[in-house]
Structure formats: C-alpha cells, structure tokens
Design an enzyme around this catalytic site. Structure first.
Site, PDB file in Angstrom:
ATOM      1  N   GLU A  62       0.862  -1.370   0.007  1.00  0.00           N
ATOM      2  CA  GLU A  62      -0.054  -0.026  -0.022  1.00  0.00           C
ATOM      3  C   GLU A  62       1.018   1.345  -0.047  1.00  0.00           C
ATOM      4  O   GLU A  62       0.832   2.360  -0.851  1.00  0.00           O
ATOM      5  CB  GLU A  62      -0.974   0.184   1.108  1.00  0.00           C
ATOM      6  CG  GLU A  62      -1.963  -1.086   0.994  1.00  0.00           C
ATOM      7  CD  GLU A  62      -1.946  -2.249   1.555  1.00  0.00           C
ATOM      8  OE1 GLU A  62      -0.713  -2.728   2.043  1.00  0.00           O
ATOM      9  OE2 GLU A  62      -2.630  -3.322   1.271  1.00  0.00           O
ATOM     10  N   HIS A 130     -11.487  -4.769   9.472  1.00  0.00           N
ATOM     11  CA  HIS A 130     -11.959  -4.544   8.330  1.00  0.00           C
ATOM     12  C   HIS A 130     -13.112  -3.886   8.296  1.00  0.00           C
ATOM     13  O   HIS A 130     -13.954  -4.153   7.373  1.00  0.00           O
ATOM     14  CB  HIS A 130     -12.021  -5.958   7.417  1.00  0.00           C
ATOM     15  CG  HIS A 130     -10.830  -6.681   6.979  1.00  0.00           C
ATOM     16  ND1 HIS A 130      -9.980  -7.226   7.881  1.00  0.00           N
ATOM     17  CD2 HIS A 130     -10.235  -6.902   5.663  1.00  0.00           C
ATOM     18  CE1 HIS A 130      -8.870  -7.566   7.239  1.00  0.00           C
ATOM     19  NE2 HIS A 130      -9.196  -7.590   6.049  1.00  0.00           N
TER      20      HIS A 130
END
Lengths: 340, 321
Positions: A62, A130
């Site tokens: 990322e 998440h």
C-alpha cells in the site's frame, strides 16, 4: 435512464472518465485480473477489457503504490487508487498524510496532486480490522477533500468531480450500499441504487442534500447512517415529530449553509455517525454549531455514535455497536421531550 | 576512470558545482550558527560528488526526488541558489515561497520534487514518476536519492519490487555515508554492501566510490542510458562520508577521529582538485572558480536577506489548487 447500484455507477463514472481523459488510470490490488473480482467490491470489474494498460494491478504494497500514484500525478497522470478496505489506508498513512496531503502546500503551490482514493468502509461482520469508519482520521488532515456518497446517483456524480479535481480526494464508499453482486455480494445490504440519467452530469463538492424536509429537528448523517436516519424520520413522522434529514455528501468541503439554514428552522440537531464518538465528525460539527448557532438552539446538540471501542465481531455485539434506527428514534424523542 | 575523454571545460563544471555546494553549505552553517537563519538544517558537506556526478548524467525533463538533506541535489540540478537561500530564510522569494524551508526545498520546473523529509518517503514517489514516464511513453528517467538508513524502510523494498516487476526507468541512488543520524550502518544491517539488496528484486546493484565524481558520473550515465532505453531500474550505492553533523549543532562525536581523519583525506573536492592539478589545470583557475562561487553565494545571501517575508496570512494559501 437505467437503474444502477453504487458499484455499477462508480464503474460507469470511471469508464467515462477514462474515455474522456487518457491520463486517468486505476491502480490497486486485485484489479484488472481476468476471472477476478474487479477490486474487493466489483467496482472495476471488466474495465481491463477496454483499458488493458490503464488498470494497474499492484503487489500488496500500500505505501508503495500510493507513492507510485503520487509520483505519477506529478507528471500529469490522474490516478484513481483502489483500496480493498479503508482500514488498509493506515498502511499507506505516510504517503497520504505526509506526502499526498502536504506536497502542494510545502511546494508553495507549485505542484498539483490530482489523486482520487476510493476506500470501502462500514462495520460489516469482519471484526476490528476490516470494518472501520475512516473519516475521522482524515477529517483533521488539511490538504485532502473527503466525499461520502450514499446513493448511486451521488456516487457517479461525485466520483466524476473527484477525477477532474486537481487535488487529492478521498471517497469513502459503504460496503452495505455498494449493491455488489455474485460472490462479492454483502449480506445485510441496503438498496442504494438510483436512476442514472443518460446524459453526463457531475455533482459539486460542498453541496448537501436535504433527504427529507422537516421542521422539529435536524439529523445530519452520511452513508449507511443516512438511511437509518431516514427510516427513523419516517417512524417519527407517524408519531407527529417532523424530522429534517441532511446528507452532507462531502465532509471536506462541508456545506454549512444548508446545515445552518436547517438548524435556524428546527432549533434542534442530532448527528449520527457509525464511528466511535470520541473525536468523530460529530464532535467537529457539534462544536461549530455550538460556536456559531447557539442562539438558535432550543435543545443541546446530541451525537449518536459507536462506542469508543474497536468494531466487535459477534453479530450481537455488532448490532449494539452500530447506531440503529431505534436508537435514533429514541434519542430524538428525548430531545423533543426536554425542549417542548 | 576514462578521464581522457573529458574536456577541461566539463571537468571544471564538475568542480564548480561541487564547490558551489560546499561553499553554500559552509555559508549556511555559519549563518545558522550565528543565529541569523531560522529552522534546522541537514547538510551535505563531503557528499558533493554524489549529487554532481549523478545529476550531471541527467537531461531536461528528468526528475529527481531528494531527502531531508536536499541542498546538494538542488544545486546539482541547477536550481537558483538565490531562491534556495531565500527559502532557508523563510522569505516569500524562496523556491517554496517560504512554506518549505530547508527540508522541503525543490523546484519541479528544475526537475526537483520538493524534498521528502520522511526517510524512505520519496522512494515510491520516484518510482511513480518513472511509472508515469513509462505510461506516457516519455523518454525520461527518475532518480531517487536516499541515504543508507532509508534502505531499512519498507517503502524501499516495496518500490524496488514494483520497479522491477514493471521494468521502470528509475535509478535508486543510495548515498551510504555510514550513518543514519548517529547510528552506524553496521548496527542496523547485516549486508556488507547495500547494493546486495537489489538482487532480491533482480535489479542490478552496483557499489562504487561515491567521492570520485567521474566514477559516479560514468556509473550514473550507464544506468540512466539503460533506463532511458527501456532497460529498467538500477541501484547504485555510493560510498561516501558526511564530514559535518547530522543536523544543526551536531558535533558528530559518534564518528571516530581516525575514521573522520581518513574521510577528510578522501573527501571529494580535495580528491578532484588533485586530479585537476595532475591534468595540468592551474591553481589559479581552480582558485578563481572558488572566488567566483563565493561571490555568487554572497549575492544570494544579500538577496535572501533583503527579500520580504510572506504575509502571516499567506499561511492560508496554497493548500488546494
């Protein structure tokens, strides 16, 4: 006119913008893989067929690919970054907070950073890592715009505006509102689809929508919470309480004009948010209302938020965690009772 | 060293740029220590051959990223030292209009991304510039300057991997000055050469004397030409030494005296001066270049000191385009 889900509307917006401007490209994990998903929630599904060189599938890096997007934007490309889950933004936090958000400012305005970051959020049966609502972490960060589309119509129009903006824009998309189909469909989803006009349109940032007119109390809510607030408003209407529901659609910039106009009319305000109460968006909105609108208020500003804990897994606890329609109804009644 | 291939003019250009960096930094250090200049500084004395050798191999349109120690790279890329000095003083005429300061110095028009002062932060950005060049079919390269310490950051590994997978025109230049702030490299990595790390990503890795400006130039030239013609990335480790502190008033007491002494003997300008003399360049010419540079720097200091400060409320500008 065609009825599209948010996932489909976003896909259409990306396709149109990529056709319009060859500098626009998508970069992220698990995008553009034939037989794959089109990102975690199908938004880019199939786009690689039309744009084989502009749907860039990355390693799981990322910080790395956020930096790649930034570097490419410095020479005129316009990346749309696809993050699988908003929570993963933390992996790229230096690139977002120190680089993307600040590079223009520290250059004295000499560089432009036209980057769109699309990130799914929402407390949705996945536990603590998440499920986060990420808005508060970025709301305090100067240099980045924040958009929160709750309908397919808004999603398309706001994404197109974001792609054309010469600044970094973060779009938070709610997992329960995507309307993703097939193996990537989400249980507990809400229908956020819209009739999408044939002709092109964009939606400016900083323009709220009054989802329901009312005169007794104002509720400010985004994404999934907007639907809960709307549902609560319907129930309250039947009980004789007239609720105005405002969906700001973008948090940065924020449409204070619409909010203030509403509070001037109702004198009461509730902010509903899916993230923890401490330091949330609601705190900022409430503080500003207290500073600038106190004379109009006939009741204290109230926040309905998640508790100051991570998101739990067990459905029983998750239900407790996320503000419910019932909680909104109850809180509104309390406010009306103490101020009538 | 293929020194015979170089004209005296080109050699003196290397010399002039290195001396300009050295004298600029020495002047800045003085201004800082006497309290005239605000902020903090990370200086480049001793590493001049790295910036000059590498940047001399670039063409217009190529772009570099630099670090918290950016002055040398900025000068080597041809940035105006008046605007640099003004930036150091926080003046509105500075290259970042006073919003950047020492650590964020840069000028995209000259191919310098504003200094990325988070260690490792610039590595993916340079990678993205190379990615962009490739996507847009532009004949340019990106150069990423970093220190030894940055190669322990995750972004180093993520970036080299992507540059390799996508065969990007990026040259990663590691200036190994033996210290990440005060920590010696041997305490924080097991590899003997940092260039070994490139092999994990199947990128060529080269280690050379970073104080030999011609060697640096030639090595960079080869990597740049390779990248420009689609041959992909290269990592170049330049062995050098910081002959000043890490920042501000750091006396660098962690650098052993013997090591320091040796480094001073091997410092790039001294080394290159001997070479120029051996090539028959006269002492007078060398001295006159130094004098010219000093005058240029004094003009920059005067310009900076006489420039206006930004308005306090200029704070509110330049956030969004």
């Amino acid at each position: 006119m065609a009825r599209l889900t948010i996932a489909e509307a976003l896909r259409e917006a990306i396709r149109e913008e990529m056709r319009r401007d060859e500098n626009v490209y998508c970069i992220g994990e698990d995008i553009g893989i034939p037989g794959g998903w089109g990102g975690a929630f199908t938004v880019t599904l199939g786009l690689e067929k039309e744009f084989p060189d502009r749907i860039i599938n990355t390693p799981i890096s990322e910080a790395g690919f956020f930096g790649v997007a930034l570097g490419s934007s410095l020479i005129g490309l316009r990346p749309i970054i696809d993050v699988q889950y908003g929570d993963f933004l933390f992996c790229a936090m230096d690139q977002i907070a120190n680089q993307i958000a600040k590079l223009r400012y520290m250059s004295g305005g000499k560089v432009k950073i036209p980057i769109v970051i699309r990130a799914p959020v929402g407390v949705t049966g996945r536990g603590a890592q998440h499920s986060q609502m990420m808005e508060p972490f970025f709301h305090c960060l100067p240099g980045i715009k924040i958009v929160v589309p709750a309908t397919a119509y808004d999603a398309k129009g706001l994404l197109k505006t974001a792609v054309r903006d010469d600044n970094p824009v973060l779009i938070f998309e709610h997992k329960l509102l995507y309307g993703a189909k097939g193996v990537r469909s989400e249980s507990g989803s809400i229908d956020a689809s819209s009739e999408i006009p044939e002709e092109e349109y964009t939606i400016p940032f900083g323009k709220a929508v009054v989802r329901k007119q009312g005169k007794d109390i104002t509720i400010i809510a985004t994404l999934l919470m907007m639907y809960r607030a709307y549902e609560a408003a319907q129930i309250l209407e039947e009980q004789g309480i007239s609720v105005e529901v405002i969906d700001p659609r973008s948090l940065v910039p924020f449409d204070w004009e619409t909010v203030k106009k509403s509070i001037a009319k109702t004198g009461r305000v509730v902010i509903v948010e899916e993230s923890p109460r401490r330091g949330g968006i609601g705190a900022e909105i409430a503080a500003t209302i207290a500073e600038e609108m106190l004379d109009f208020l006939i009741a204290p500003v109230r926040r309905i938020a998640a508790p100051d804990t991570p998101a739990p897994f067990s459905p029983v606890m998750e239900k407790f965690y996320v503000p419910s329609t019932e909680r909104i109804v109850q809180t509104v009644k309390e406010i009306i009772n103490i101020s009538s | 060293m293929k020194e015979n291939y170089y004209s005296t003019e080109q050699l003196l250009m290397f010399y002039r740029k290195m001396v300009l960096i050295r004298e600029f930094e020495e002047r800045v250090k003085f201004l800082f220590l006497e309290g005239t200049m605000p902020g903090t500084i990370h200086q480049y004395q001793g590493q001049e051959a790295c910036a000059v050798g590498v940047c001399s191999a670039l063409k217009k349109g190529d772009i570099i990223t630099t670090t918290h120690r950016p002055h040398g790279h900025c000068i080597a890329m041809g940035m105006d030292i008046k605007s640099m000095m003004a930036e150091l003083f926080g003046k509105v005429t500075g290259c970042c209009r006073g919003k950047g300061g020492s650590m964020h110095m840069g000028d995209i028009e000259k191919g310098v991304v504003p200094g990325i002062a988070i260690v490792g932060g610039g590595i993916p950005i340079a990678t993205g510039i190379g990615f962009g060049f490739k996507m847009k079919n532009m004949p340019n390269v990106a150069v990423c300057f970093m220190g030894d310490g940055a190669t322990n950051e995750g972004t180093f590994h993520e970036s080299l991997n992507m540059a390799s997978v996508w065969n990007l025109p990026v040259i990663y230049v590691v200036e190994n000055n033996l210290y990440g702030a005060s920590t010696h490299v041997s305490l924080v990595m097991k590899v003997e050469k940092i260039s070994e790390r490139a092999s994990a990503y199947r990128i060529p890795g080269i280690t050379i004397d970073g104080n030999d400006v011609i060697k640096v130039y030639e090595t960079a030239m080869e990597a740049v030409e390779k990248a420009r013609s689609g041959g992909g990335p290269t990592l170049i480790e330049l062995l050098t030494y910081r002959i000043t502190g890490h920042s501000r008033r750091d006396p660098a007491a962690y650098q052993p005296p013997e090591e320091k002494k040796k480094a001073l003997e091997n410092e790039p300008i001294k080394k290159f001066t001997s070479f120029l003399l051996s090539r028959g360049v006269s002492k007078e010419i060398i001295e006159s270049i130094r004098e010219e540079v000093k005058i240029e720097i004094e003009e920059a200091v005067k310009y900076a000191m006489e420039s206006e400060y930004p308005l306090p409320e200029d704070t509110l500008n330049d956030l969004f385009a």
